[in-house]
Design a protein around this motif. Sequence first.
Motif, mmCIF file in Angstrom:
data_model
loop_
_atom_site.group_PDB
_atom_site.id
_atom_site.type_symbol
_atom_site.label_atom_id
_atom_site.label_comp_id
_atom_site.label_asym_id
_atom_site.label_seq_id
_atom_site.Cartn_x
_atom_site.Cartn_y
_atom_site.Cartn_z
ATOM 1 N N GLY A 153 0.825 -1.202 0.000
ATOM 2 C CA GLY A 153 0.000 0.000 0.000
ATOM 3 C C GLY A 153 0.856 1.248 0.000
ATOM 4 N N GLY A 154 1.650 1.434 -1.043
ATOM 5 C CA GLY A 154 2.564 2.570 -1.078
ATOM 6 C C GLY A 154 2.586 3.270 -2.417
ATOM 7 N N GLN A 186 -6.646 6.869 -2.546
ATOM 8 C CA GLN A 186 -7.152 5.490 -2.607
ATOM 9 C C GLN A 186 -7.064 4.798 -1.251
ATOM 10 O OE1 GLN A 186 -4.447 4.416 -5.900
ATOM 11 N NE2 GLN A 186 -6.199 3.305 -6.732
ATOM 12 N N LEU A 187 -5.915 4.960 -0.591
ATOM 13 C CA LEU A 187 -5.643 4.182 0.620
ATOM 14 C C LEU A 187 -6.348 4.728 1.852
ATOM 15 C CD1 LEU A 187 -4.085 1.799 1.824
ATOM 16 C CD2 LEU A 187 -2.155 3.353 2.201
ATOM 17 N N LEU A 188 -6.367 6.048 2.012
ATOM 18 C CA LEU A 188 -6.897 6.636 3.236
ATOM 19 C C LEU A 188 -8.351 6.237 3.509
ATOM 20 C CD1 LEU A 188 -6.325 8.379 5.675
ATOM 21 C CD2 LEU A 188 -6.887 10.410 4.314
ATOM 22 N N PRO A 189 -9.267 6.308 2.528
ATOM 23 C CA PRO A 189 -10.655 5.896 2.810
ATOM 24 C C PRO A 189 -10.772 4.436 3.248
ATOM 25 C CG PRO A 189 -10.548 7.141 0.762
ATOM 26 C CD PRO A 189 -9.138 6.840 1.156
ATOM 27 N N VAL A 190 -9.944 3.565 2.686
ATOM 28 C CA VAL A 190 -9.958 2.149 3.071
ATOM 29 C C VAL A 190 -9.558 2.001 4.528
ATOM 30 C CG1 VAL A 190 -8.907 -0.107 2.645
ATOM 31 C CG2 VAL A 190 -9.494 1.376 0.715
ATOM 32 N N LEU A 191 -8.535 2.727 4.933
ATOM 33 C CA LEU A 191 -8.072 2.662 6.322
ATOM 34 C C LEU A 191 -9.080 3.288 7.282
ATOM 35 C CD1 LEU A 191 -4.342 3.701 5.702
ATOM 36 C CD2 LEU A 191 -5.174 1.396 6.199
ATOM 37 N N GLU A 192 -9.721 4.365 6.842
ATOM 38 C CA GLU A 192 -10.667 5.069 7.706
ATOM 39 C C GLU A 192 -11.939 4.272 7.948
ATOM 40 O OE1 GLU A 192 -9.610 9.787 7.040
ATOM 41 O OE2 GLU A 192 -10.968 8.803 5.611
ATOM 42 N N ASN A 193 -12.205 3.285 7.137
ATOM 43 C CA ASN A 193 -13.370 2.419 7.370
ATOM 44 C C ASN A 193 -13.234 1.610 8.657
ATOM 45 O OD1 ASN A 193 -14.828 3.189 5.118
ATOM 46 N ND2 ASN A 193 -13.922 1.606 3.805
ATOM 47 N N CYS A 194 -12.004 1.509 9.145
ATOM 48 C CA CYS A 194 -11.754 0.714 10.351
ATOM 49 C C CYS A 194 -11.586 1.572 11.605
ATOM 50 C CB CYS A 194 -10.503 -0.153 10.160
ATOM 51 S SG CYS A 194 -10.646 -1.335 8.815
ATOM 52 N N LEU A 252 -10.542 5.860 13.269
ATOM 53 C CA LEU A 252 -10.024 7.207 13.074
ATOM 54 C C LEU A 252 -8.511 7.161 12.871
ATOM 55 C CD1 LEU A 252 -10.831 10.172 12.974
ATOM 56 C CD2 LEU A 252 -10.447 10.297 15.443
ATOM 57 N N VAL A 253 -8.081 7.578 11.686
ATOM 58 C CA VAL A 253 -6.658 7.557 11.351
ATOM 59 C C VAL A 253 -5.995 8.812 11.905
ATOM 60 C CG1 VAL A 253 -4.975 7.632 9.473
ATOM 61 C CG2 VAL A 253 -6.987 6.141 9.302
ATOM 62 N N ASP A 254 -4.997 8.604 12.752
ATOM 63 C CA ASP A 254 -4.261 9.726 13.334
ATOM 64 C C ASP A 254 -3.250 10.281 12.341
ATOM 65 O OD1 ASP A 254 -3.561 11.538 15.276
ATOM 66 O OD2 ASP A 254 -2.040 10.239 16.154
ATOM 67 N N VAL A 255 -2.530 9.387 11.646
ATOM 68 C CA VAL A 255 -1.552 9.820 10.655
ATOM 69 C C VAL A 255 -1.349 8.712 9.629
ATOM 70 C CG1 VAL A 255 0.451 8.998 11.971
ATOM 71 C CG2 VAL A 255 0.741 10.828 10.309
ATOM 72 N N LEU A 256 -1.157 9.110 8.375
ATOM 73 C CA LEU A 256 -0.808 8.182 7.303
ATOM 74 C C LEU A 256 0.466 8.704 6.649
ATOM 75 C CD1 LEU A 256 -1.238 5.851 5.315
ATOM 76 C CD2 LEU A 256 -2.760 7.358 3.997
ATOM 77 N N LEU A 257 1.543 7.927 6.755
ATOM 78 C CA LEU A 257 2.821 8.313 6.159
ATOM 79 C C LEU A 257 3.084 7.455 4.926
ATOM 80 C CD1 LEU A 257 5.132 8.682 9.311
ATOM 81 C CD2 LEU A 257 3.681 10.398 8.217
ATOM 82 N N MET A 258 3.311 8.102 3.795
ATOM 83 C CA MET A 258 3.564 7.395 2.535
ATOM 84 C C MET A 258 4.920 7.861 1.989
ATOM 85 S SD MET A 258 -0.239 7.346 0.805
ATOM 86 C CE MET A 258 0.104 5.860 -0.158
ATOM 87 N N PRO A 259 6.004 7.103 2.260
ATOM 88 C CA PRO A 259 7.335 7.497 1.782
ATOM 89 C C PRO A 259 7.399 7.476 0.257
ATOM 90 C CG PRO A 259 7.484 5.831 3.513
ATOM 91 C CD PRO A 259 6.054 5.897 3.097
ATOM 92 N N PRO A 260 8.149 8.404 -0.337
ATOM 93 C CA PRO A 260 8.248 8.437 -1.799
ATOM 94 C C PRO A 260 8.926 7.198 -2.359
ATOM 95 C CG PRO A 260 9.827 9.952 -0.783
ATOM 96 C CD PRO A 260 8.928 9.475 0.304
ATOM 97 N N ASN A 261 8.351 6.656 -3.435
ATOM 98 C CA ASN A 261 8.922 5.526 -4.186
ATOM 99 C C ASN A 261 8.993 4.224 -3.390
ATOM 100 O OD1 ASN A 261 9.505 7.289 -6.431
ATOM 101 N ND2 ASN A 261 11.254 8.027 -5.263
ATOM 102 N N ASN A 273 9.880 15.883 0.532
ATOM 103 C CA ASN A 273 9.640 14.515 0.981
ATOM 104 C C ASN A 273 8.923 14.468 2.321
ATOM 105 O OD1 ASN A 273 10.722 13.267 -1.252
ATOM 106 N ND2 ASN A 273 12.784 13.213 -0.417
ATOM 107 N N ASP A 274 7.793 15.154 2.396
ATOM 108 C CA ASP A 274 6.944 15.126 3.584
ATOM 109 C C ASP A 274 6.011 13.931 3.443
ATOM 110 O OD1 ASP A 274 5.162 15.449 5.622
ATOM 111 O OD2 ASP A 274 4.500 17.458 5.050
ATOM 112 N N VAL A 275 6.347 12.823 4.092
ATOM 113 C CA VAL A 275 5.618 11.580 3.868
ATOM 114 C C VAL A 275 4.179 11.647 4.372
ATOM 115 C CG1 VAL A 275 7.674 10.146 3.856
ATOM 116 C CG2 VAL A 275 6.539 10.628 6.019
ATOM 117 N N GLY A 276 3.853 12.711 5.123
ATOM 118 C CA GLY A 276 2.472 12.899 5.547
ATOM 119 C C GLY A 276 1.668 13.715 4.553
ATOM 120 N N ASP A 277 2.320 14.126 3.451
ATOM 121 C CA ASP A 277 1.645 15.005 2.498
ATOM 122 C C ASP A 277 2.044 14.670 1.063
ATOM 123 O OD1 ASP A 277 -0.011 17.160 1.700
ATOM 124 O OD2 ASP A 277 1.739 18.458 1.523
#
Length: 663
Positions: free
Chosen positions: A50-51, A60-68, A70-79, A315-319
């Motif tokens: 999921g990267g 795509q990923l955040l709504p899937v996670l939020e179904n379970c 409250l998401v505090d933070v989602l970090l998506m590292p580049p590449n 490279n702000d993995v939260g954004d």
Amino acid sequence: MDSNHQSNYKLNKTEKKFLRKQIKARHTLLRHEGIETVSYATQNLVVANGGLGNGVSRNQLLPVLENCGLVDVLLMPPNKPYSFVRYKNTEESKKAYVTLNGKEIVDDIGQKIILYLNFVEKVQWKELGLQVLPPGLMVVEDVISSEDEKMLLESINWTEGIDNQNVQKSLKHRRVKHFGYEFHYETNNVDKNKPLPGGLPEICDSILEKWMKEGYIKHKPDQLTINQYEPGHGIPAHIDTHSAFEDEIISLSLGAEIVMDFKHPDGVTVPVMLPPRSLLVMTGESRYLWTHGITPRKFDTVQASEGHKSGIIINDVGDLTLSKRGMRTSFTFRKVRQTSCNCSYPLVCDSQRKEIPPSSPESDKEASQLEQEYVHRVYEEIAGHFSSTRHTPWPRIVEFLKALPCGSIVADIGCGNGKYLGVNKELHMIGCDRSQNLVDICRARQFQAFVCDALAVPLRSESCDACISIAVIHHFATAERRLAALQELVRLLRPGGKALIYVWAMEQEYNKQKSKYLRGNRNSQGKKEIHSDASMQGLLVEQMPDLDNQASAGSDPSINDFWDGGCNSSKVTNSKLPIHTNRTSFHSQDLLVPWHLKGNPGKDKRVEQLGTTGSHDQSSVFHRYYHVFCEGELEAACQTLSSVSILQTYYDQGNWCVILQKL
């Protein structure tokens, strides 16, 4: 067996298969990324597959996670092909672990992806990357109105051929028009004595005058190239020829946004977002020293926040998220140079290389610059052609790889097109190379490979059971840098781990045997041999097709890659480094070796899609730096390494070879 028993059997088999894949994902994260998972529940999860690196966007990923929960933070590292999520409490993360493990999602291009989740203690990621634009680079947003953008796009008549006003050409995956002067891609230059009638389109006059008045540009251009890029395609990294154009080069982006990568010779990469209707201005260091290019891909990694439109992709993995590419048209304006270039970067300046020719470097900085010009840049240019001549693996290298225990982790440092990465399916092999275009070929072949510096491989110490370095270390320009490359191999090895190293030999006639590449040598079928050197120097970080379509059937493979035909020093005048004549014995340890870039290098469509071959004429010649090793030189260098035992030294068809073991 009744139906209930059959159903239970299938369910158990499915569960076992899923468990195996989840465990494999866990081990892969630990082995290749150093991410340690835990067996107990925490608020934090790592989401394998999921990267951003495998086409999953934040949207795509955040709504899937939020179904379970409250998401505090989602970090998506580049590449990277994974992400991290932290829930508000452990109950919600447990729910996600149970609900989403093995869940199938579909990315934006219709590919099915299965998520595998594991608990981790912490959700954190070290921020990487330069946070400033290259010196001399400027991006101006909304430099024209949407009405002007529409007018400019509609003014281009792509259906017309050659007329009195411009020259239209069709290159791979893009349409091109030239005004003022035709840009010749085979020489990367213009004919200053043959201006095109009509000059620049009148529609551009008022726009250019406005930019000059507002101080964005200092000179009025007299050459324009219009490129229309199909979605997913790009251009190889390059520096606009110094002698062809003045300092200021500007490019107006229309249509879709794009990320352009700027790379410094020391390996630093700065991704720059160019939104629609933005103006890119390159002057000084960014124009003369940094390469710029557009990586061929369907998506770009971009800032997710609305306020961040242009400039550096931080490279702000939260954004970070993914942006699907669309059709883009660029208007690139230049002013043709009428005198020689006298910039401050002579080693990459075609005007000054005749005055300050390459020579044996006296400092680490000079060595790095020489390698950039006569190794890195060359392999980036010839990558497609180079790959099409790299086919049959060498028997003794295959023997080394097949003798390793099943499950061994093996790094190929300087993997080229990856021809050794698939030799033994029982190994976990990963490759790296300095050439982005060669790494792209590895990825197209579904191999694990990334771009990096062979002097600083981004893998953990003692993480490999074995390493191979095939035809790489001879590309380093000083003894200190060659030794540092050997030390890096040893650092990667676990105690007891082995490394196999090949370098070109000064002695091309050894024990009364003449090396296969020497002049006049032909195979049993009377065909000229095509030789196969495994790779180029691996020198920075990102992250997979055997393309051996030019191989002569039945010919013995060779590491050395002297292309057919001799070449004298006329191509590089006044050089203090001698120019080797192909298929002859060496007369100097430090030299430049010609590579004759053939037109249409190979017919494999995958190479064309990667856009690695460029548009060169039949006679393009590139020169690569080599330090060829005398007998005993490689062994002596290895003996200076601490905690190392040399298991074997041998000569293999014009190469000195060492197998060493870490104590």
